[in-house]
Design a protein around this motif. Structure first.
Motif, PDB file in Angstrom:
ATOM      1  N   MET A   1     -70.893 -66.509 -65.644  1.00  0.00           N
ATOM      2  CA  MET A   1     -70.541 -67.924 -65.615  1.00  0.00           C
ATOM      3  C   MET A   1     -70.883 -68.516 -64.257  1.00  0.00           C
ATOM      4  SD  MET A   1     -66.795 -69.760 -66.054  1.00  0.00           S
ATOM      5  CE  MET A   1     -66.444 -68.899 -67.575  1.00  0.00           C
ATOM      6  N   ARG A   2     -71.402 -69.734 -64.270  1.00  0.00           N
ATOM      7  CA  ARG A   2     -71.724 -70.446 -63.038  1.00  0.00           C
ATOM      8  C   ARG A   2     -70.978 -71.777 -63.034  1.00  0.00           C
ATOM      9  NH1 ARG A   2     -77.742 -71.251 -64.197  1.00  0.00           N
ATOM     10  NH2 ARG A   2     -76.736 -71.466 -66.227  1.00  0.00           N
ATOM     11  N   VAL A   3     -70.306 -72.052 -61.920  1.00  0.00           N
ATOM     12  CA  VAL A   3     -69.509 -73.268 -61.801  1.00  0.00           C
ATOM     13  C   VAL A   3     -69.972 -74.049 -60.582  1.00  0.00           C
ATOM     14  CG1 VAL A   3     -67.185 -74.216 -61.509  1.00  0.00           C
ATOM     15  CG2 VAL A   3     -67.522 -72.139 -62.885  1.00  0.00           C
ATOM     16  N   SER A   4     -70.238 -75.331 -60.778  1.00  0.00           N
ATOM     17  CA  SER A   4     -70.562 -76.226 -59.673  1.00  0.00           C
ATOM     18  C   SER A   4     -69.352 -77.112 -59.403  1.00  0.00           C
ATOM     19  CB  SER A   4     -71.776 -77.107 -60.001  1.00  0.00           C
ATOM     20  OG  SER A   4     -72.952 -76.335 -60.109  1.00  0.00           O
ATOM     21  N   VAL A   5     -68.848 -77.067 -58.170  1.00  0.00           N
ATOM     22  CA  VAL A   5     -67.686 -77.864 -57.772  1.00  0.00           C
ATOM     23  C   VAL A   5     -68.176 -79.006 -56.893  1.00  0.00           C
ATOM     24  CG1 VAL A   5     -65.465 -77.847 -56.585  1.00  0.00           C
ATOM     25  CG2 VAL A   5     -66.207 -75.820 -57.870  1.00  0.00           C
ATOM     26  N   ILE A   6     -67.872 -80.227 -57.285  1.00  0.00           N
ATOM     27  CA  ILE A   6     -68.283 -81.395 -56.513  1.00  0.00           C
ATOM     28  C   ILE A   6     -67.094 -81.836 -55.668  1.00  0.00           C
ATOM     29  CG2 ILE A   6     -69.271 -83.703 -56.577  1.00  0.00           C
ATOM     30  CD1 ILE A   6     -71.061 -81.510 -57.776  1.00  0.00           C
ATOM     31  N   GLY A   7     -67.212 -81.698 -54.342  1.00  0.00           N
ATOM     32  CA  GLY A   7     -66.139 -82.097 -53.438  1.00  0.00           C
ATOM     33  C   GLY A   7     -65.513 -80.920 -52.732  1.00  0.00           C
ATOM     34  N   ALA A   8     -65.485 -80.992 -51.390  1.00  0.00           N
ATOM     35  CA  ALA A   8     -64.949 -79.888 -50.574  1.00  0.00           C
ATOM     36  C   ALA A   8     -63.584 -80.239 -49.991  1.00  0.00           C
ATOM     37  CB  ALA A   8     -65.939 -79.530 -49.459  1.00  0.00           C
ATOM     38  N   ILE A  24     -66.680 -64.782 -60.271  1.00  0.00           N
ATOM     39  CA  ILE A  24     -67.375 -65.879 -60.950  1.00  0.00           C
ATOM     40  C   ILE A  24     -68.142 -66.691 -59.916  1.00  0.00           C
ATOM     41  CG2 ILE A  24     -67.049 -67.993 -62.297  1.00  0.00           C
ATOM     42  CD1 ILE A  24     -64.529 -66.723 -63.478  1.00  0.00           C
ATOM     43  N   ALA A  25     -69.412 -66.943 -60.188  1.00  0.00           N
ATOM     44  CA  ALA A  25     -70.260 -67.679 -59.242  1.00  0.00           C
ATOM     45  C   ALA A  25     -69.818 -69.134 -59.169  1.00  0.00           C
ATOM     46  CB  ALA A  25     -71.722 -67.599 -59.671  1.00  0.00           C
ATOM     47  N   ALA A  26     -69.477 -69.579 -57.962  1.00  0.00           N
ATOM     48  CA  ALA A  26     -69.050 -70.963 -57.760  1.00  0.00           C
ATOM     49  C   ALA A  26     -69.632 -71.470 -56.451  1.00  0.00           C
ATOM     50  CB  ALA A  26     -67.523 -71.057 -57.720  1.00  0.00           C
ATOM     51  N   GLU A  27     -70.300 -72.616 -56.509  1.00  0.00           N
ATOM     52  CA  GLU A  27     -70.830 -73.240 -55.305  1.00  0.00           C
ATOM     53  C   GLU A  27     -70.278 -74.659 -55.206  1.00  0.00           C
ATOM     54  OE1 GLU A  27     -75.003 -72.889 -54.683  1.00  0.00           O
ATOM     55  OE2 GLU A  27     -74.988 -70.700 -54.940  1.00  0.00           O
ATOM     56  N   VAL A  28     -70.090 -75.113 -53.971  1.00  0.00           N
ATOM     57  CA  VAL A  28     -69.448 -76.394 -53.699  1.00  0.00           C
ATOM     58  C   VAL A  28     -70.482 -77.366 -53.136  1.00  0.00           C
ATOM     59  CG1 VAL A  28     -67.603 -77.568 -52.431  1.00  0.00           C
ATOM     60  CG2 VAL A  28     -67.269 -75.209 -53.242  1.00  0.00           C
ATOM     61  N   TYR A  29     -70.434 -78.614 -53.605  1.00  0.00           N
ATOM     62  CA  TYR A  29     -71.369 -79.649 -53.162  1.00  0.00           C
ATOM     63  C   TYR A  29     -70.550 -80.811 -52.607  1.00  0.00           C
ATOM     64  CZ  TYR A  29     -74.558 -76.819 -55.844  1.00  0.00           C
ATOM     65  OH  TYR A  29     -75.295 -75.748 -56.303  1.00  0.00           O
ATOM     66  N   GLU A  30     -70.800 -81.129 -51.332  1.00  0.00           N
ATOM     67  CA  GLU A  30     -70.011 -82.128 -50.610  1.00  0.00           C
ATOM     68  C   GLU A  30     -70.909 -83.272 -50.155  1.00  0.00           C
ATOM     69  OE1 GLU A  30     -67.771 -84.564 -48.729  1.00  0.00           O
ATOM     70  OE2 GLU A  30     -66.801 -82.863 -49.736  1.00  0.00           O
ATOM     71  N   ARG A  31     -70.500 -84.511 -50.435  1.00  0.00           N
ATOM     72  CA  ARG A  31     -71.347 -85.658 -50.083  1.00  0.00           C
ATOM     73  C   ARG A  31     -71.407 -85.932 -48.590  1.00  0.00           C
ATOM     74  NH1 ARG A  31     -67.183 -88.777 -53.241  1.00  0.00           N
ATOM     75  NH2 ARG A  31     -65.540 -89.326 -51.755  1.00  0.00           N
ATOM     76  N   ASP A  32     -70.383 -85.527 -47.820  1.00  0.00           N
ATOM     77  CA  ASP A  32     -70.403 -85.749 -46.372  1.00  0.00           C
ATOM     78  C   ASP A  32     -71.572 -85.007 -45.732  1.00  0.00           C
ATOM     79  OD1 ASP A  32     -68.199 -87.362 -46.440  1.00  0.00           O
ATOM     80  OD2 ASP A  32     -66.792 -85.862 -45.675  1.00  0.00           O
ATOM     81  N   PRO A  33     -72.096 -85.526 -44.622  1.00  0.00           N
ATOM     82  CA  PRO A  33     -73.237 -84.862 -43.974  1.00  0.00           C
ATOM     83  C   PRO A  33     -72.885 -83.536 -43.329  1.00  0.00           C
ATOM     84  CG  PRO A  33     -72.485 -86.729 -42.661  1.00  0.00           C
ATOM     85  CD  PRO A  33     -71.757 -86.804 -43.954  1.00  0.00           C
ATOM     86  N   GLY A  34     -71.620 -83.263 -43.123  1.00  0.00           N
ATOM     87  CA  GLY A  34     -71.195 -81.997 -42.534  1.00  0.00           C
ATOM     88  C   GLY A  34     -69.756 -81.712 -42.920  1.00  0.00           C
ATOM     89  N   ILE A  35     -69.357 -80.461 -42.787  1.00  0.00           N
ATOM     90  CA  ILE A  35     -68.009 -80.057 -43.183  1.00  0.00           C
ATOM     91  C   ILE A  35     -66.943 -80.774 -42.358  1.00  0.00           C
ATOM     92  CG2 ILE A  35     -66.406 -78.097 -43.069  1.00  0.00           C
ATOM     93  CD1 ILE A  35     -68.090 -78.220 -45.585  1.00  0.00           C
ATOM     94  N   VAL A  36     -67.213 -81.022 -41.086  1.00  0.00           N
ATOM     95  CA  VAL A  36     -66.216 -81.671 -40.231  1.00  0.00           C
ATOM     96  C   VAL A  36     -66.639 -83.099 -39.886  1.00  0.00           C
ATOM     97  CG1 VAL A  36     -65.335 -79.525 -39.292  1.00  0.00           C
ATOM     98  CG2 VAL A  36     -67.283 -80.621 -38.175  1.00  0.00           C
ATOM     99  N   ALA A  37     -67.386 -83.729 -40.792  1.00  0.00           N
ATOM    100  CA  ALA A  37     -67.843 -85.094 -40.535  1.00  0.00           C
ATOM    101  C   ALA A  37     -66.680 -86.070 -40.477  1.00  0.00           C
ATOM    102  CB  ALA A  37     -68.831 -85.524 -41.623  1.00  0.00           C
ATOM    103  N   THR A 113     -70.010 -70.786 -50.421  1.00  0.00           N
ATOM    104  CA  THR A 113     -71.284 -71.497 -50.273  1.00  0.00           C
ATOM    105  C   THR A 113     -71.009 -72.977 -50.477  1.00  0.00           C
ATOM    106  OG1 THR A 113     -72.536 -69.607 -51.121  1.00  0.00           O
ATOM    107  CG2 THR A 113     -73.622 -71.756 -51.149  1.00  0.00           C
ATOM    108  N   VAL A 114     -71.143 -73.752 -49.399  1.00  0.00           N
ATOM    109  CA  VAL A 114     -70.877 -75.187 -49.447  1.00  0.00           C
ATOM    110  C   VAL A 114     -72.139 -75.928 -49.021  1.00  0.00           C
ATOM    111  CG1 VAL A 114     -69.443 -77.074 -48.605  1.00  0.00           C
ATOM    112  CG2 VAL A 114     -68.432 -74.807 -48.941  1.00  0.00           C
ATOM    113  N   HIS A 115     -72.643 -76.782 -49.892  1.00  0.00           N
ATOM    114  CA  HIS A 115     -73.836 -77.583 -49.605  1.00  0.00           C
ATOM    115  C   HIS A 115     -73.380 -78.982 -49.191  1.00  0.00           C
ATOM    116  CE1 HIS A 115     -76.252 -74.493 -51.692  1.00  0.00           C
ATOM    117  NE2 HIS A 115     -75.269 -74.471 -52.575  1.00  0.00           N
ATOM    118  N   THR A 116     -73.696 -79.376 -47.975  1.00  0.00           N
ATOM    119  CA  THR A 116     -73.329 -80.705 -47.498  1.00  0.00           C
ATOM    120  C   THR A 116     -74.474 -81.692 -47.715  1.00  0.00           C
ATOM    121  OG1 THR A 116     -74.037 -80.109 -45.263  1.00  0.00           O
ATOM    122  CG2 THR A 116     -71.715 -79.787 -45.796  1.00  0.00           C
ATOM    123  N   ASP A 117     -74.189 -82.967 -47.480  1.00  0.00           N
ATOM    124  CA  ASP A 117     -75.147 -84.041 -47.722  1.00  0.00           C
ATOM    125  C   ASP A 117     -75.647 -83.978 -49.164  1.00  0.00           C
ATOM    126  OD1 ASP A 117     -76.536 -86.322 -46.999  1.00  0.00           O
ATOM    127  OD2 ASP A 117     -78.302 -85.209 -46.310  1.00  0.00           O
TER     128      ASP A 117
END
Length: 383
Positions: A1-8, A24-37, A113-117
């Motif tokens: 199973m693969r889960v995409s989480v929108i928002g950190a 379970i594979a889960a990756e996070v996608y964050e709209r901010d340009p950086g984790i501590v933006a 695994t958190v993808h920013t921007d």
């Protein structure tokens, strides 16, 4: 199973940690340009359900660290005048576990695994199943489940449930933090209480770590890097509608309403970190009609944003994360289908999520006496 989480935020990260722990594979996608933006470092009080939820989402090896960076607190919930004299009570004393949001967020980020921007623009449901998330500045991502944990202005909710929109209560508040020094020892009885001024309320809360977070991590979990911060007082002033002149800073807006107040209270605001003081609005999102269950769902403020006067926003988001984690583990291990797991999660979440919003709004007039007509009409619980 693969889960995409929108928002950190806390809820999305707790879910990702819980799924990661179950393989379970889960990756996070964050709209901010950086984790501590954006600064996200204020004090939270977790109830037993919320604290157990975050604990269950974390690896057991980090439990000793979690226990070391929180504090038990009991708030008398008094009503004080600007000279700190008791003039009433808000209700029964409130107890819970106090945690710093920034510290907890860094713990939850560890190993993920958190993808920013990564600003979501929409999603599609391919004919062969799953869901494809689309982003403004990165390639699409395909997963078995897309979870919108992206807050009050959720882009995921905008597609999944466009009729569910935030309601602005009209209430504004300034929040900030000040280092807890000996100078403010005399304010201890005000922690957890309301200081009632002329048309405003000032709320204070202390964050006292059992061990400084950075030192606790170095000793108990060297793979975790936590912020190097010390004890502080979190303060928030609730303002009436349009109560903050546009030409004033957040601190100036608070101080302008504190003429004649106790000198320690004024000093607390004067010595606050201006970079961590900001004006915010109180908006709520109430779960409406359910959508047809599928490979997309919502979590936390994206579907049930509460007024902070209820003290249940983070608790409810963490409860979501733990519930969805358990439902998805059942699906991954073959005890139910994925869509059945999502349907069970949503059925329970809609019930307690709607109650959390209503409960928080019922408490709002005690802190902001000027009720807002649209909110009264929309929820039928204020007056």
């Amino acid at each position: 199973m693969r889960v995409s989480v929108i928002g950190a935020g806390l809820g999305g990260l707790a879910l990702a940690q819980g799924l990661r722990g179950a393989g379970i594979a889960a990756e996070v996608y964050e709209r901010d340009p950086g984790i501590v933006a954006r600064f996200q470092g204020y004090r939270l009080m977790l109830d037993p359900i919320g604290f157990q939820a975050v604990r269950d989402c974390l690896p057991a090896r980090w439990h000793p660290l979690l226990d070391e960076i929180v504090m038990e607190a009991s708030a008398e919930q008094l009503i004080l005048d600007p000279q700190l004299n008791e003039i009433g009570r808000l209700g029964a004393a409130r107890t819970g576990i106090v945690v710093d949001r920034q510290v907890l967020r860094h713990l939850l980020l560890t190993g993920l695994t958190v993808h920013t921007d990564a600003a979501l623009t929409g999603y599609e449901l391919p004919a062969d199943g799953g869901v494809q998330a689309q982003f403004a500045r990165r390639d699409p991502v395909t997963a078995d489940l897309l979870v919108g944990a992206d807050g009050v202005t959720s882009a995921v909710r905008g597609v999944l449930s466009p009729h569910t929109v935030p309601t602005d209560t009209g209430v504004r508040f300034v929040i900030g933090r000040t280092p807890l020094t000996d100078e403010f020892a005399g304010l201890s009885k005000a922690y957890g209480s309301k200081i009632a001024g002329d048309g405003v309320s000032l709320l204070l809360g202390a964050m006292c770590f059992r061990t400084p977070p950075k030192h606790a991590a170095e000793r108990l979990a060297p793979e975790v890097e936590l912020p190097d911060i010390g004890d502080y007082v979190r303060w928030a002033m609730i303002l009436p509608p349009n109560g903050s002149p546009a030409d004033l800073t957040a601190q100036e807006s608070v101080l302008s309403r504190m003429d004649g107040w106790h000198p320690q209270l004024r000093a607390l605001i004067e010595q606050a970190d201006p970079d961590n003081s900001t004006l915010l609005s109180i908006r709520v999102v109430e779960p409406g009609a359910r959508w047809a269950s599928g490979p997309v769902t919502l979590l936390g403020d994206a579907i049930h944003a509460t007024s902070p006067t209820g003290g249940n926003g983070a608790n409810t988001a963490l409860r979501d994360a733990d519930l969805l984690r358990r439902c998805l583990i059942d699906a991954d291990e073959g005890r139910r289908t994925l869509l059945g797991a999502v349907d069970d999660y949503e059925r329970q979440m809609f019930g307690y999520g709607a109650e959390a919003v209503r409960s928080s709004l019922e408490k709002l007039p005690a802190f902001a006496p000027v009720a807002v007509t649209e909110v009264d009409q929309g929820f039928g619980r204020l007056g």
